[in-house]
Structure formats: C-alpha cells, structure tokens
Write a protein that holds these residues in place. Structure first.
Motif, PDB file in Angstrom:
ATOM      1  N   ARG A  14       0.822  -1.439   0.073  1.00  0.00           N
ATOM      2  CA  ARG A  14      -0.139   0.164  -0.021  1.00  0.00           C
ATOM      3  C   ARG A  14       0.846   1.141  -0.002  1.00  0.00           C
ATOM      4  NH1 ARG A  14      -2.391  -0.168   6.153  1.00  0.00           N
ATOM      5  NH2 ARG A  14      -0.124   0.165   7.130  1.00  0.00           N
ATOM      6  N   VAL A  15       0.330   2.440  -0.110  1.00  0.00           N
ATOM      7  CA  VAL A  15       1.057   3.732  -0.166  1.00  0.00           C
ATOM      8  C   VAL A  15       0.346   4.519   0.812  1.00  0.00           C
ATOM      9  CG1 VAL A  15       1.655   5.628  -1.635  1.00  0.00           C
ATOM     10  CG2 VAL A  15       1.582   3.370  -2.614  1.00  0.00           C
ATOM     11  N   MET A  16       1.121   4.972   1.704  1.00  0.00           N
ATOM     12  CA  MET A  16       0.636   5.931   2.615  1.00  0.00           C
ATOM     13  C   MET A  16       1.171   7.206   2.301  1.00  0.00           C
ATOM     14  SD  MET A  16      -0.796   3.662   4.564  1.00  0.00           S
ATOM     15  CE  MET A  16      -1.001   4.777   6.150  1.00  0.00           C
ATOM     16  N   PRO A  17       0.055   8.387   2.373  1.00  0.00           N
ATOM     17  CA  PRO A  17       0.494   9.558   2.020  1.00  0.00           C
ATOM     18  C   PRO A  17       1.415  10.357   3.002  1.00  0.00           C
ATOM     19  CG  PRO A  17      -1.849   9.450   2.856  1.00  0.00           C
ATOM     20  CD  PRO A  17      -1.262   8.264   3.085  1.00  0.00           C
ATOM     21  N   THR A  18       2.285  11.523   2.765  1.00  0.00           N
ATOM     22  CA  THR A  18       2.994  12.277   3.329  1.00  0.00           C
ATOM     23  C   THR A  18       2.082  13.492   3.628  1.00  0.00           C
ATOM     24  OG1 THR A  18       4.887  11.443   2.571  1.00  0.00           O
ATOM     25  CG2 THR A  18       5.106  13.189   3.600  1.00  0.00           C
ATOM     26  N   GLU A  19       2.054  13.963   4.838  1.00  0.00           N
ATOM     27  CA  GLU A  19       1.443  15.153   5.150  1.00  0.00           C
ATOM     28  C   GLU A  19       2.074  16.397   4.662  1.00  0.00           C
ATOM     29  OE1 GLU A  19      -0.352  17.937   8.646  1.00  0.00           O
ATOM     30  OE2 GLU A  19       0.417  16.206   8.970  1.00  0.00           O
ATOM     31  N   GLY A  20       1.373  17.211   3.760  1.00  0.00           N
ATOM     32  CA  GLY A  20       2.044  18.476   3.031  1.00  0.00           C
ATOM     33  C   GLY A  20       2.724  18.012   1.922  1.00  0.00           C
ATOM     34  N   LEU A  21       2.904  16.974   1.463  1.00  0.00           N
ATOM     35  CA  LEU A  21       3.857  16.585   0.348  1.00  0.00           C
ATOM     36  C   LEU A  21       3.068  15.671  -0.846  1.00  0.00           C
ATOM     37  CD1 LEU A  21       7.192  15.908   1.819  1.00  0.00           C
ATOM     38  CD2 LEU A  21       6.531  18.005   0.558  1.00  0.00           C
ATOM     39  N   GLU A  22       3.022  15.956  -1.937  1.00  0.00           N
ATOM     40  CA  GLU A  22       2.623  15.073  -3.066  1.00  0.00           C
ATOM     41  C   GLU A  22       3.682  14.020  -3.199  1.00  0.00           C
ATOM     42  OE1 GLU A  22       3.454  17.284  -7.099  1.00  0.00           O
ATOM     43  OE2 GLU A  22       1.333  17.406  -6.277  1.00  0.00           O
ATOM     44  N   ARG A  23       3.494  13.014  -3.856  1.00  0.00           N
ATOM     45  CA  ARG A  23       4.480  11.868  -4.181  1.00  0.00           C
ATOM     46  C   ARG A  23       4.283  11.621  -5.606  1.00  0.00           C
ATOM     47  NH1 ARG A  23       4.252   6.235  -4.030  1.00  0.00           N
ATOM     48  NH2 ARG A  23       6.209   5.316  -3.547  1.00  0.00           N
ATOM     49  N   VAL A  24       5.381  11.282  -6.207  1.00  0.00           N
ATOM     50  CA  VAL A  24       5.332  10.747  -7.575  1.00  0.00           C
ATOM     51  C   VAL A  24       5.771   9.157  -7.525  1.00  0.00           C
ATOM     52  CG1 VAL A  24       5.841  11.071 -10.109  1.00  0.00           C
ATOM     53  CG2 VAL A  24       5.044  13.068  -8.700  1.00  0.00           C
ATOM     54  N   SER A  25       5.200   8.424  -8.239  1.00  0.00           N
ATOM     55  CA  SER A  25       5.970   6.961  -8.387  1.00  0.00           C
ATOM     56  C   SER A  25       5.842   6.560  -9.525  1.00  0.00           C
ATOM     57  CB  SER A  25       4.732   6.002  -7.482  1.00  0.00           C
ATOM     58  OG  SER A  25       5.132   4.818  -7.668  1.00  0.00           O
ATOM     59  N   VAL A  26       6.834   5.981 -10.056  1.00  0.00           N
ATOM     60  CA  VAL A  26       6.883   5.352 -11.531  1.00  0.00           C
ATOM     61  C   VAL A  26       7.306   4.099 -11.458  1.00  0.00           C
ATOM     62  CG1 VAL A  26       8.232   5.637 -13.706  1.00  0.00           C
ATOM     63  CG2 VAL A  26       8.169   7.533 -12.228  1.00  0.00           C
ATOM     64  N   PRO A  27       5.931   3.116 -11.560  1.00  0.00           N
ATOM     65  CA  PRO A  27       6.131   1.581 -11.679  1.00  0.00           C
ATOM     66  C   PRO A  27       6.072   1.179 -13.064  1.00  0.00           C
ATOM     67  CG  PRO A  27       3.894   2.425 -11.232  1.00  0.00           C
ATOM     68  CD  PRO A  27       4.672   3.589 -11.329  1.00  0.00           C
ATOM     69  N   PHE A  28       6.928   0.060 -13.080  1.00  0.00           N
ATOM     70  CA  PHE A  28       7.274  -0.532 -14.468  1.00  0.00           C
ATOM     71  C   PHE A  28       6.569  -1.921 -14.334  1.00  0.00           C
ATOM     72  CE2 PHE A  28       9.482  -3.638 -16.952  1.00  0.00           C
ATOM     73  CZ  PHE A  28       9.330  -2.938 -18.355  1.00  0.00           C
ATOM     74  N   PHE A  29       5.408  -2.181 -14.981  1.00  0.00           N
ATOM     75  CA  PHE A  29       4.892  -3.443 -15.000  1.00  0.00           C
ATOM     76  C   PHE A  29       5.329  -4.506 -16.154  1.00  0.00           C
ATOM     77  CE2 PHE A  29       2.048  -0.194 -13.379  1.00  0.00           C
ATOM     78  CZ  PHE A  29       1.716  -0.709 -12.022  1.00  0.00           C
ATOM     79  N   PHE A  30       6.156  -5.685 -15.764  1.00  0.00           N
ATOM     80  CA  PHE A  30       6.075  -6.605 -16.618  1.00  0.00           C
ATOM     81  C   PHE A  30       5.299  -7.769 -16.723  1.00  0.00           C
ATOM     82  CE2 PHE A  30       8.639 -10.372 -17.921  1.00  0.00           C
ATOM     83  CZ  PHE A  30       8.957  -9.999 -19.245  1.00  0.00           C
ATOM     84  N   GLU A  31       4.939  -8.069 -17.774  1.00  0.00           N
ATOM     85  CA  GLU A  31       3.859  -9.357 -18.060  1.00  0.00           C
ATOM     86  C   GLU A  31       4.442 -10.119 -19.321  1.00  0.00           C
ATOM     87  OE1 GLU A  31       2.283  -8.601 -15.837  1.00  0.00           O
ATOM     88  OE2 GLU A  31       1.726  -6.608 -15.429  1.00  0.00           O
ATOM     89  N   PRO A  32       3.958 -11.063 -19.255  1.00  0.00           N
ATOM     90  CA  PRO A  32       4.423 -12.403 -20.434  1.00  0.00           C
ATOM     91  C   PRO A  32       3.565 -11.859 -21.526  1.00  0.00           C
ATOM     92  CG  PRO A  32       2.989 -13.391 -18.787  1.00  0.00           C
ATOM     93  CD  PRO A  32       3.134 -12.092 -18.253  1.00  0.00           C
TER      94      PRO A  32
END
Length: 126
Positions: free
Chosen positions: A89-107
């Motif tokens: 899960r992802v928990m938010p940080t007070e006062g700060l936005e967060r950017v995530s860059v996931p790479f999904f690999f599938e067959p």
C-alpha cells in the motif's frame, strides 16, 4: 512478445486530519501481473509499505540505486504459491505530494498461466 507498461502516478498530500482508517494514497492490494519494479521518491521514506507474512506492515525505504520488485499474482500462480504476491500500500505524506513510476512486466497475451511442473509436488493438485 512480452507486454509491459510504465505509469506515472501522482499521490496527493495527506489530509491535515486523516480519516478514521488513517487514510492511504493507495489501499492494500497485490499487482495482478508478473513483476512490478518501482522507482521510489527519496523524499518519502515511509510511503511504500509491504505486508510481512505475519500481517505486519513494514516500510520499504528508498535505497539509492535500488528498486523494489513486487511479485504479482501471475508469478504466484506460476510458482504454485512458492513465491507469494506482495501485498502493499501507499501511505500519504502530510503536506507533500508523491510521484511514483512503476514498471509492470507481463508475459505475452497468449501465455498459459498455470503452475509450472517443477512447482507442483508429485501427487498434489496445483
């Protein structure tokens, strides 16, 4: 040919007064595919959390030059549960936005997803 995708996800800052459940940027889940590689933001060391086998949530802190890798439901199925999908899960940080860059690999889209023979004990059903 394998299928893969990369996403850019913006998580808004935490609310000044969190909801009763504590609030999450993205609630508990497992990824449906094979593998997910995550680029973490070093400014948010307590945002990404993974669940241990005993049900305890632990932080997955960013480590310079490293990428967390989540096992997905598909890889869990292929290994007949030897490798379990990673609840996270992802928990938010007070006062700060967060950017995530996931790479999904599938067959490939037409790949058959069933337990590999080496992962099934003789005489046992997958």
């Amino acid at each position: 040919k394998s299928f893969w995708g990369m996403r850019l996800i913006r998580y808004p800052p935490a609310l000044p007064t969190p909801p009763e459940d504590g609030g999450t940027g993205c609630g508990e889940h497992t990824d449906y595919g094979c593998l997910t590689i995550v680029n973490q933001d070093p400014n948010h060391p307590e945002s990404l959390q993974a669940m241990k086998r005993d049900g305890e949530w632990v932080n997955v802190p960013p480590i310079d030059g490293h990428f967390p890798v989540n096992i997905g439901d598909m890889l869990s199925r292929w290994t007949n549960g030897r490798f379990r999908a990673t609840p996270h899960r992802v928990m938010p940080t007070e006062g700060l936005e967060r950017v995530s860059v996931p790479f999904f690999f599938e067959p490939n889209y037409d790949t058959r997803v069933e337990p590999l023979g080496c992962c099934v004990e003789p005489g046992c059903e997958p």
